[in-house]
Design a protein around this motif. Sequence first.
Motif, mmCIF file in Angstrom:
data_model
loop_
_atom_site.group_PDB
_atom_site.id
_atom_site.type_symbol
_atom_site.label_atom_id
_atom_site.label_comp_id
_atom_site.label_asym_id
_atom_site.label_seq_id
_atom_site.Cartn_x
_atom_site.Cartn_y
_atom_site.Cartn_z
ATOM 1 N N ASP A 2 0.835 -1.188 0.000
ATOM 2 C CA ASP A 2 0.000 0.000 0.000
ATOM 3 C C ASP A 2 0.882 1.253 0.000
ATOM 4 O OD1 ASP A 2 -1.840 2.010 0.557
ATOM 5 O OD2 ASP A 2 -2.751 0.976 2.258
ATOM 6 N N LEU A 3 0.553 2.211 -0.847
ATOM 7 C CA LEU A 3 1.315 3.457 -0.958
ATOM 8 C C LEU A 3 1.479 4.143 0.390
ATOM 9 C CD1 LEU A 3 2.573 5.712 -2.768
ATOM 10 C CD2 LEU A 3 0.259 6.635 -3.004
ATOM 11 N N ALA A 4 0.443 4.142 1.221
ATOM 12 C CA ALA A 4 0.459 4.893 2.474
ATOM 13 C C ALA A 4 1.202 4.188 3.601
ATOM 14 C CB ALA A 4 -0.979 5.176 2.924
ATOM 15 N N VAL A 5 1.594 2.931 3.397
ATOM 16 C CA VAL A 5 2.175 2.122 4.475
ATOM 17 C C VAL A 5 3.696 2.082 4.359
ATOM 18 C CG1 VAL A 5 2.252 -0.170 5.532
ATOM 19 C CG2 VAL A 5 0.101 0.704 4.601
ATOM 20 N N SER A 6 4.381 2.261 5.479
ATOM 21 C CA SER A 6 5.832 2.091 5.527
ATOM 22 C C SER A 6 6.147 0.651 5.912
ATOM 23 C CB SER A 6 6.440 3.063 6.552
ATOM 24 O OG SER A 6 5.878 2.824 7.839
ATOM 25 N N GLY A 7 7.401 0.244 5.645
ATOM 26 C CA GLY A 7 7.759 -1.115 6.033
ATOM 27 C C GLY A 7 8.861 -1.718 5.209
ATOM 28 N N ILE A 8 8.547 -2.818 4.547
ATOM 29 C CA ILE A 8 9.562 -3.628 3.876
ATOM 30 C C ILE A 8 9.140 -3.915 2.447
ATOM 31 C CG2 ILE A 8 10.772 -5.866 3.881
ATOM 32 C CD1 ILE A 8 9.987 -5.944 6.942
ATOM 33 N N GLY A 9 10.081 -3.779 1.521
ATOM 34 C CA GLY A 9 9.897 -4.256 0.164
ATOM 35 C C GLY A 9 10.891 -5.382 -0.095
ATOM 36 N N LEU A 10 10.520 -6.338 -0.933
ATOM 37 C CA LEU A 10 11.370 -7.496 -1.185
ATOM 38 C C LEU A 10 11.481 -7.740 -2.682
ATOM 39 C CD1 LEU A 10 12.936 -9.959 0.009
ATOM 40 C CD2 LEU A 10 10.749 -11.200 -0.035
#
Length: 272
Positions: free
Chosen positions: A87-95
């Motif tokens: 989700d565009l609005a969510v921070s976190g992790i991309g893989l």
Amino acid sequence: MPFAAHLGFPPPLLGDHAVRLRACYEPGAWLALEKPAGIWARPDTGSGKVAPSMDEGIWKQLGRDLPSWNALEVESGFRPKTVFPMDLAVSGIGLWGLSDAWSERLRNVYGSGQGVFVFELFSSRNGEIDDVFEVDLPIAQHLQEPDRWLVSHSTGKKAQTRFERIHIWERAGVELWRAETNFLRGHQIRLHATEAGVPILNDSVYAIDMLSPSLAELKKRRVAKRAEASLPIWAELNLHLVSFSCGDIGSIGFERPRPMQTLLRKLKEFGK
């Protein structure tokens, strides 16, 4: 053991300013990067939201023959694409897989529900909700409003989220929750949280009036000569992907974003 690093993106790849993101990777296999809020991992063209894409930023950096990026040992001619949507609005992790074989391998892991996504979120206090519960509601993207998802038992796809209350700050009227799922869709966590009665703070789509607390609100008094004290401490959506884990790569996680750390610290100081 995976390597840890910081990878840079000059403007305008991820916005108007240079960005350095925490990363961990297994050379020739996979790359995990911290994903800021407001930046796509992979653009959702159906949403109508225009923002920088980490996929495209990675491709351009790999083409510049930089030592920090060459260390990833990406398969020759391969263009990494994010394994799971964020989700565009969510921070976190991309893989990302760093070869065709690893990309397919990780996508199969994600698609078959073998991974575990763990989120943390803040919500307003709701004493009528159990400390642990599950939401099992099918969801679909709204056809007329593509930036909104809805529960649909006719056209929706299966989605299941487990929620656990982690902490309560009674004085502040705020709760910290953990949300866990094995397969992530669109606005799943946001929608399931709203349906369960724990809408996420600063969610401009599903919880318009639920704002993250300001320093002045936590202190229960006006903070003189500090206009910023009346603004939310964590201005973005109060939802963060803390970790992703699967058998092929273990558990991956980065530090919480700084505004989230600040909010936690101020809640501990003033929110009891």
